[in-house]
Write an enzyme that holds these catalytic residues in place. Structure first.
Site, PDB file in Angstrom:
ATOM      1  N   ASP A 284       2.569   5.386  -7.089  1.00 14.76           N
ATOM      2  CA  ASP A 284       3.833   5.264  -6.365  1.00 14.76           C
ATOM      3  C   ASP A 284       5.038   5.110  -7.272  1.00 14.76           C
ATOM      4  O   ASP A 284       6.175   5.191  -6.806  1.00 14.76           O
ATOM      5  CB  ASP A 284       3.774   4.038  -5.431  1.00 14.76           C
ATOM      6  CG  ASP A 284       2.825   4.282  -4.278  1.00 14.76           C
ATOM      7  OD1 ASP A 284       2.803   5.418  -3.793  1.00 14.76           O
ATOM      8  OD2 ASP A 284       2.117   3.347  -3.883  1.00 14.76           O
TER       9      ASP A 284
ATOM     10  N   HIS B  92      -2.602  -2.362  -9.865  1.00 15.34           N
ATOM     11  CA  HIS B  92      -3.527  -1.745  -8.915  1.00 15.34           C
ATOM     12  C   HIS B  92      -4.792  -2.586  -8.866  1.00 15.34           C
ATOM     13  O   HIS B  92      -5.214  -3.118  -9.885  1.00 15.34           O
ATOM     14  CB  HIS B  92      -3.864  -0.313  -9.369  1.00 15.34           C
ATOM     15  CG  HIS B  92      -4.415   0.520  -8.263  1.00 15.34           C
ATOM     16  ND1 HIS B  92      -5.736   0.486  -7.906  1.00 15.34           N
ATOM     17  CD2 HIS B  92      -3.806   1.386  -7.410  1.00 15.34           C
ATOM     18  CE1 HIS B  92      -5.916   1.308  -6.886  1.00 15.34           C
ATOM     19  NE2 HIS B  92      -4.775   1.867  -6.560  1.00 15.34           N
TER      20      HIS B  92
ATOM     21  N   HIS C  40       0.875  -1.185   0.000  1.00 11.73           N
ATOM     22  CA  HIS C  40       0.000   0.000   0.000  1.00 11.73           C
ATOM     23  C   HIS C  40       0.908   1.230   0.000  1.00 11.73           C
ATOM     24  O   HIS C  40       1.639   1.459  -0.955  1.00 11.73           O
ATOM     25  CB  HIS C  40      -0.934  -0.107   1.217  1.00 11.73           C
ATOM     26  CG  HIS C  40      -2.065   0.872   1.247  1.00 11.73           C
ATOM     27  ND1 HIS C  40      -2.433   1.648   0.180  1.00 11.73           N
ATOM     28  CD2 HIS C  40      -2.933   1.211   2.251  1.00 11.73           C
ATOM     29  CE1 HIS C  40      -3.464   2.414   0.515  1.00 11.73           C
ATOM     30  NE2 HIS C  40      -3.779   2.167   1.773  1.00 11.73           N
TER      31      HIS C  40
HETATM   32  N1  ACO Z   1       4.563  -7.004 -10.721  1.00  9.31           N
HETATM   33  C1  ACO Z   1       4.423  -8.189 -11.351  1.00  9.31           C
HETATM   34  N2  ACO Z   1       3.276  -8.880 -11.438  1.00  9.31           N
HETATM   35  C2  ACO Z   1       2.201  -8.334 -10.844  1.00  9.31           C
HETATM   36  C3  ACO Z   1       2.252  -7.086 -10.167  1.00  9.31           C
HETATM   37  C4  ACO Z   1       3.497  -6.419 -10.122  1.00  9.31           C
HETATM   38  N3  ACO Z   1       3.626  -5.250  -9.493  1.00  9.31           N
HETATM   39  N4  ACO Z   1       1.041  -6.786  -9.676  1.00  9.31           N
HETATM   40  C5  ACO Z   1       0.234  -7.799 -10.035  1.00  9.31           C
HETATM   41  N5  ACO Z   1       0.934  -8.727 -10.735  1.00  9.31           N
HETATM   42  C6  ACO Z   1       0.412  -9.948 -11.352  1.00  9.31           C
HETATM   43  C7  ACO Z   1       0.086 -10.997 -10.289  1.00  9.31           C
HETATM   44  O1  ACO Z   1       1.190 -11.826 -10.047  1.00  9.31           O
HETATM   45  C8  ACO Z   1      -1.068 -11.704 -10.929  1.00  9.31           C
HETATM   46  O2  ACO Z   1      -0.547 -12.556 -11.932  1.00  9.31           O
HETATM   47  P1  ACO Z   1      -1.220 -14.020 -12.174  1.00  9.31           P
HETATM   48  O3  ACO Z   1      -2.599 -13.708 -12.707  1.00  9.31           O
HETATM   49  O4  ACO Z   1      -0.329 -14.700 -13.166  1.00  9.31           O
HETATM   50  O5  ACO Z   1      -1.238 -14.691 -10.847  1.00  9.31           O
HETATM   51  C9  ACO Z   1      -1.823 -10.611 -11.670  1.00  9.31           C
HETATM   52  O6  ACO Z   1      -0.830  -9.617 -11.967  1.00  9.31           O
HETATM   53  C10 ACO Z   1      -2.955  -9.996 -10.872  1.00  9.31           C
HETATM   54  O7  ACO Z   1      -2.410  -9.481  -9.655  1.00  9.31           O
HETATM   55  P2  ACO Z   1      -3.122  -9.544  -8.254  1.00  9.31           P
HETATM   56  O8  ACO Z   1      -2.076  -9.737  -7.210  1.00  9.31           O
HETATM   57  O9  ACO Z   1      -4.278 -10.496  -8.298  1.00  9.31           O
HETATM   58  O10 ACO Z   1      -3.710  -8.089  -8.169  1.00  9.31           O
HETATM   59  P3  ACO Z   1      -4.255  -7.395  -6.859  1.00  9.31           P
HETATM   60  O11 ACO Z   1      -5.357  -6.522  -7.318  1.00  9.31           O
HETATM   61  O12 ACO Z   1      -4.552  -8.385  -5.796  1.00  9.31           O
HETATM   62  O13 ACO Z   1      -3.003  -6.555  -6.343  1.00  9.31           O
HETATM   63  C11 ACO Z   1      -1.472  -4.824  -5.982  1.00  9.31           C
HETATM   64  C12 ACO Z   1      -2.853  -5.199  -6.520  1.00  9.31           C
HETATM   65  C13 ACO Z   1      -1.337  -5.256  -4.507  1.00  9.31           C
HETATM   66  C14 ACO Z   1      -1.325  -3.305  -6.026  1.00  9.31           C
HETATM   67  C15 ACO Z   1      -0.397  -5.513  -6.847  1.00  9.31           C
HETATM   68  O14 ACO Z   1      -0.508  -5.086  -8.191  1.00  9.31           O
HETATM   69  C16 ACO Z   1       1.018  -5.272  -6.331  1.00  9.31           C
HETATM   70  O15 ACO Z   1       1.487  -5.987  -5.442  1.00  9.31           O
HETATM   71  N6  ACO Z   1       1.731  -4.226  -6.863  1.00  9.31           N
HETATM   72  C17 ACO Z   1       3.043  -3.875  -6.378  1.00  9.31           C
HETATM   73  C18 ACO Z   1       2.936  -3.069  -5.121  1.00  9.31           C
HETATM   74  C19 ACO Z   1       2.432  -1.669  -5.369  1.00  9.31           C
HETATM   75  O16 ACO Z   1       2.891  -0.976  -6.266  1.00  9.31           O
HETATM   76  N7  ACO Z   1       1.502  -1.234  -4.504  1.00  9.31           N
HETATM   77  C20 ACO Z   1       0.938   0.111  -4.567  1.00  9.31           C
HETATM   78  C21 ACO Z   1      -0.495   0.061  -4.931  1.00  9.31           C
HETATM   79  S1  ACO Z   1      -1.117   1.680  -5.125  1.00  9.31           S
HETATM   80  C22 ACO Z   1      -1.343   2.246  -3.577  1.00  9.31           C
HETATM   81  O17 ACO Z   1      -1.517   1.586  -2.623  1.00  9.31           O
HETATM   82  C23 ACO Z   1      -1.268   3.678  -3.466  1.00  9.31           C
END
Ligand code: ACO
Length: 442
Positions: free
Chosen positions: A363, A307, A268
């Site tokens: 971010d 996201h 987050h």
């Molecule tokens: N890098 C690589 N792969 C990713 C990323 C990433 N940053 N984010 C998602 N994926 C992939 C997952 O592995 C998943 O792949 P799969 O379908 O093969 O299993 C797919 O994309 C879907 O991802 P989920 O984890 O289901 O998406 P979710 O909505 O649960 O997560 C989140 C969202 C937590 C923001 C995620 O994208 C992440 O961890 N990002 C990196 C951390 C980040 O930048 N957080 C800031 C968010 S914005 C904020 O809070 C202000």
């Protein structure tokens, strides 16, 4: 003729149910009537991480994640970032309308008279170790404010809610700046209420021996824009924490401490910190293809990408990217921007990211700006928490006044043991280590 209902046939019993649909939503409690037998508990909806569950009705922020739209109280984020100030936007978020000049002046005064903190708060903060993370300090200190303002418990009183709102928005930058000065071993700088909200914050952070700190107007505005972009984001993890903890009718300081704690996590508000660490570790544009390969192999996440809601470019990320170049004109170019731009370029051409709709989020570029402005990496999530306070407190107030809200208490599907009887210790065999045990050591 089309009806606003959903017909469900339970194939276990053959029974048919008609459930009302309002705002494209069914009420989960309407599923409870669906039973196999009279003793049955009734059907529930299983939704870990609330991916498809609305927990409230809200008038504050609108997001269309597929189209990349973000609006506070109906106003597009792009217009607010270009034309508004953080304090004006905070007024909009808290009160629902943009202020006229008289109300804006009054609001500014009402916030600035609350920028000071009790001297004992300062002493309390001095108790932390010199290397304490400023988010840890913020979580505890915001929670501690509840002991200084015990009347804040009176959450159903409008005047009390108004006062605590002003106090929280006013004091967050002061606590954040004190946490920073503490980590640098520098003396505290008291608020300068002649400066703007962000100008005063920069003064409390960076003022040294000068009698009056003059913030650089470009950096002051850049920080103000970043504060506008971070002011609210509907039911994100920390806002959900604020509402959930607040639903127990605790005071708003304790609920805000919970929200800050949620924001601390690397998925987050901690993500901007992780982005800069990742870019520093990558070190050069040449290594970008190798990193993308690791991400695609599932060995690491590309921090600042993806996201839960945005399945197209995060509209805030576009603005942050533009602000980055304005800041670099003053501070000099942060070399990490080249690595970030290359990561974005390669990722957006790659099927792994395109098919999963992974785009830069807010971010991805904000940390690079903060670093160029001289903020240590550990301060980044704190810079998120300060402006998000106006969003948290607005959601909290909305929840307190909402007659439909009750103490937040989800259900569970119990998958543990059936009833079994306690056995005297000498009759027990060696326990088998279960896969759900916290640790396999004693
Ligand atoms: N890098 C690589 N792969 C990713 C990323 C990433 N940053 N984010 C998602 N994926 C992939 C997952 O592995 C998943 O792949 P799969 O379908 O093969 O299993 C797919 O994309 C879907 O991802 P989920 O984890 O289901 O998406 P979710 O909505 O649960 O997560 C989140 C969202 C937590 C923001 C995620 O994208 C992440 O961890 N990002 C990196 C951390 C980040 O930048 N957080 C800031 C968010 S914005 C904020 O809070 C202000």
């Amino acid at each position: 003729m089309a009806k606003n209902t959903l017909t469900i046939i339970d194939n276990r019993t053959g029974k048919q149910y008609e459930i009302p649909v309002e705002d494209d939503t069914i009420r989960a409690i309407d599923l409870r009537q669906i039973k196999v037998s009279e003793q049955d508990f009734g059907l529930m909806a299983y939704d870990p991480a609330f991916t498809n569950t609305a927990s409230c009705r809200s008038k504050i922020t609108y997001i269309d994640g597929d189209k990349g739209i973000l609006r506070y109280r109906g106003y597009p984020i792009e217009e607010l970032a270009e034309k508004s100030t953080y304090l004006e936007t905070a007024y909009l978020i808290v009160k629902g309308e943009l202020p006229d000049s008289k109300h804006l002046q009054a609001w500014r005064n009402n916030i600035t008279i609350h920028t000071m903190v009790h001297e004992n708060i300062k002493k309390f903060m001095e108790g932390f170790r010199y290397d304490a993370h400023p988010m840890g300090i913020l979580v505890s200190t915001v929670g501690a404010l509840s002991t200084f303002y015990p009347e804040a418990k009176n959450i159903f009183d409008l005047e009390t809610r108004r006062l605590e709102t002003r106090r929280l928005i006013g004091k967050m930058p002061t606590i954040a700046a004190y946490a920073y000065r503490l980590s640098r071993g520098l003396p505290y700088v008291y608020p300068d209420n002649e400066l703007s909200y962000t100008g005063n914050f920069l003064s409390m952070l960076f003022r040294m021996t000068e009698s009056k700190y003059k913030p650089n107007p470009v950096l002051e505005r850049a920080l103000d824009v970043l504060f506008i972009l971070h002011a609210d984001h509907e039911q994100n993890c920390s806002t959900n924490a604020m509402r959930s903890v607040g639903s127990s009718q605790v005071d708003p300081y304790s609920a805000t401490a919970a929200a800050v704690a949620a924001l601390y996590g690397p998925l987050h508000g901690g993500a901007n910190e992780q982005v800069v660490r990742m870019l520093e570790e990558i070190g050069s544009v040449k290594r970008v293809p190798e990193i993308i390969k690791q991400v695609k192999a599932g060995e690491r996440l590309l921090m600042g990408f993806g996201h839960r809601i945005y399945k197209s470019y995060d509209p805030r990320a576009k603005i942050v990217k533009r602000v980055a170049y304005e800041v670099f004109d003053v501070t000099g170019r942060n070399p990490l921007i080249d690595i970030a731009v290359e990561l974005e370029r390669i990722a957006l051409q790659d099927d792994y990211f395109v098919s999963r709709k992974l785009y830069p989020n807010v971010d991805f570029y904000s940390g690079i700006i903060y670093q160029a402005m001289g903020f240590p990496t550990r301060m980044f999530p704190v810079l998120f928490a300060i402006p998000r306070t106006s969003g948290w407190i607005s959601h909290w107030a909305e929840m307190v006044r909402d007659p439909e809200q009750k103490i937040a208490r989800p259900r569970q599907i119990y998958i543990g043991e059936n009833m079994r009887h306690w056995v005297p210790i000498e009759q027990r065999s060696e326990p088998v280590m279960r896969e759900d045990a916290v640790s396999d050591s004693i």
